[in-house]
Design a protein around this motif. Structure first.
Motif, PDB file in Angstrom:
ATOM      1  N   TRP A  31       7.516  -7.721  68.414  1.00 28.23           N
ATOM      2  CA  TRP A  31       6.762  -7.028  69.460  1.00 28.23           C
ATOM      3  C   TRP A  31       7.638  -5.994  70.170  1.00 28.23           C
ATOM      4  N   ASN A  32       8.918  -6.318  70.354  1.00 24.03           N
ATOM      5  CA  ASN A  32       9.821  -5.441  71.102  1.00 24.03           C
ATOM      6  C   ASN A  32      10.652  -4.518  70.213  1.00 24.03           C
TER       7      ASN A  32
ATOM      8  N   VAL B  23       1.022  -5.201  63.695  1.00 26.22           N
ATOM      9  CA  VAL B  23       2.360  -5.385  63.117  1.00 26.22           C
ATOM     10  C   VAL B  23       2.883  -6.785  63.407  1.00 26.22           C
ATOM     11  N   THR B  24       2.774  -7.223  64.656  1.00 28.11           N
ATOM     12  CA  THR B  24       3.301  -8.537  65.027  1.00 28.11           C
ATOM     13  C   THR B  24       2.514  -9.658  64.357  1.00 28.11           C
ATOM     14  N   GLY B  25       1.183  -9.578  64.385  1.00 29.65           N
ATOM     15  CA  GLY B  25       0.370 -10.618  63.759  1.00 29.65           C
ATOM     16  C   GLY B  25       0.598 -10.713  62.262  1.00 29.65           C
ATOM     17  N   SER B  26       0.683  -9.565  61.585  1.00 30.15           N
ATOM     18  CA  SER B  26       0.923  -9.568  60.141  1.00 30.15           C
ATOM     19  C   SER B  26       2.290 -10.148  59.814  1.00 30.15           C
TER      20      SER B  26
ATOM     21  N   THR C 190       9.701 -15.111  65.870  1.00 26.70           N
ATOM     22  CA  THR C 190       9.352 -13.929  65.074  1.00 26.70           C
ATOM     23  C   THR C 190       8.558 -12.925  65.899  1.00 26.70           C
ATOM     24  N   ALA C 191       7.623 -13.418  66.696  1.00 29.03           N
ATOM     25  CA  ALA C 191       6.722 -12.538  67.430  1.00 29.03           C
ATOM     26  C   ALA C 191       7.447 -11.723  68.495  1.00 29.03           C
TER      27      ALA C 191
ATOM     28  N   PHE D 152       2.176   4.620  66.224  1.00 33.58           N
ATOM     29  CA  PHE D 152       3.221   4.134  67.119  1.00 33.58           C
ATOM     30  C   PHE D 152       2.875   2.756  67.686  1.00 33.58           C
ATOM     31  N   THR D 153       3.905   1.949  67.879  1.00 34.39           N
ATOM     32  CA  THR D 153       3.769   0.674  68.580  1.00 34.39           C
ATOM     33  C   THR D 153       4.118   0.883  70.055  1.00 34.39           C
ATOM     34  N   LEU D 154       3.984  -0.159  70.854  1.00 35.89           N
ATOM     35  CA  LEU D 154       4.202  -0.027  72.296  1.00 35.89           C
ATOM     36  C   LEU D 154       5.612   0.440  72.671  1.00 35.89           C
TER      37      LEU D 154
END
Length: 292
Positions: free
Chosen positions: A224-225, A93-96, A219-220, A240-242
């Motif tokens: 990420w959070n 998700v973050t990289g995209s 952006t990252a 799910f993400t972290l």
């Protein structure tokens, strides 16, 4: 003559007085900044300490230094959080999102900062005005749009809103950075037969690398959070993400706070490491954008 001599004698004394008077002010500012840093870092220090304690010691309170440091908490967290899967999802998700932001808004900023076309100022002002629109106000329309497009519950369904949400700040910083590039470089490239895309790729992107790194970092970190949109959009635990995985730990009937702190540390650590490596570009990018 006497007045000139008196002025010459008093000038160094006055300068020394101003210098001496400035020292207490600077010392006071440093003390306030140090206190602010301590207050800001204390929760992180407590989280770091709790990650190396067992749950009983965390509940008992005590000092920051663990009485019996242990790595068992991280092993338990790795198993209960299903960390590899959630980490991969967050990375996708973050990289995209970062890739989409850099590609789309670097091209948009080049158009706003370098090219001339009808309505450029109005469209640019429209994008910048979105800075004053709270993101939570469009949460329901975004979810409805995801459902209509058939991407609700997928990573694409949260990547696209993330990319769209960074438009105002990304365009603002990158446009100012591109405007700071001397026009002679573009004219020279045009004389050599380079088109707009070649000029953009060969001149403007390399020169604006600090601004691009700044946009990537800005952006990252929030992507990420991010929790709210992901919580509303994703229902499949495999996607799910972290942050969602961490929330599942806190929702346990009897949460183990040492495990929660270890999971939080695992989530925060990549962001801290990333900032340490790119902080020089980050500061230069902000300074360049402000000057531009």
């Amino acid at each position: 003559m006497t007045a000139e001599v008196t002025a010459d004698v008093l000038a160094p004394r006055r300068a020394g007085t101003r210098h001496a008077g400035g020292l207490p002010g600077r010392a006071g500012a440093y003390v306030l900044l140090a206190l602010y840093a301590l207050v800001s870092l204390y929760p992180f220090a407590w989280m770091l300490s709790g990650a190396f304690k067992d749950n009983r010691e965390v509940l008992a309170g005590g000092g920051l230094i663990p009485a019996r440091p242990t790595l068992d908490t991280f092993a338990k967290t790795w198993g209960e959080l299903d960390f590899p899967r959630y980490f991969l999802n967050s990375l996708i998700v973050t990289g995209s999102t970062v890739l989409g932001v850099l590609v789309v808004y670097s091209l948009a900023a080049y158009a706003f900062g370098v090219l001339n076309f009808p309505g450029r100022r109005a469209i640019y002002a429209g994008f910048i005005s979105l800075l004053f629109v709270p993101g939570i106000t469009v949460l329901l329309p975004v979810v409805i749009l995801q459902q209509e497009l058939g991407i609700l519950g997928t990573h694409l369904g949260i990547v696209l809103p993330f990319v769209n949400g960074t438009a105002p700040l990304s365009i603002l910083l990158l446009t100012n950075s591109f405007r700071a590039v001397p026009a002679e470089l573009r004219e020279s490239a045009r004389c050599d037969g380079a088109g707009e895309l070649r000029t953009f790729w060969s001149i403007y992107l390399p020169v604006s690398r600090p601004a691009l790194v700044t946009i990537a970092l800005l952006t990252a970190v929030p992507t990420w959070n991010e929790y709210v949109l992901s919580r509303v959009s994703l229902s499949d635990q495999n996607a799910f993400t972290l942050p969602l995985g961490l929330q599942s730990l806190t929702a346990m009937t009897a949460p183990e706070y040492n495990v929660i702190m270890a999971a939080s540390l695992i989530i925060v650590l990549p962001v801290v490491v990333l900032f340490i490596f790119v902080q020089r570009y980050f500061v230069n990018g902000l300074i360049g954008a402000v000057k531009g």
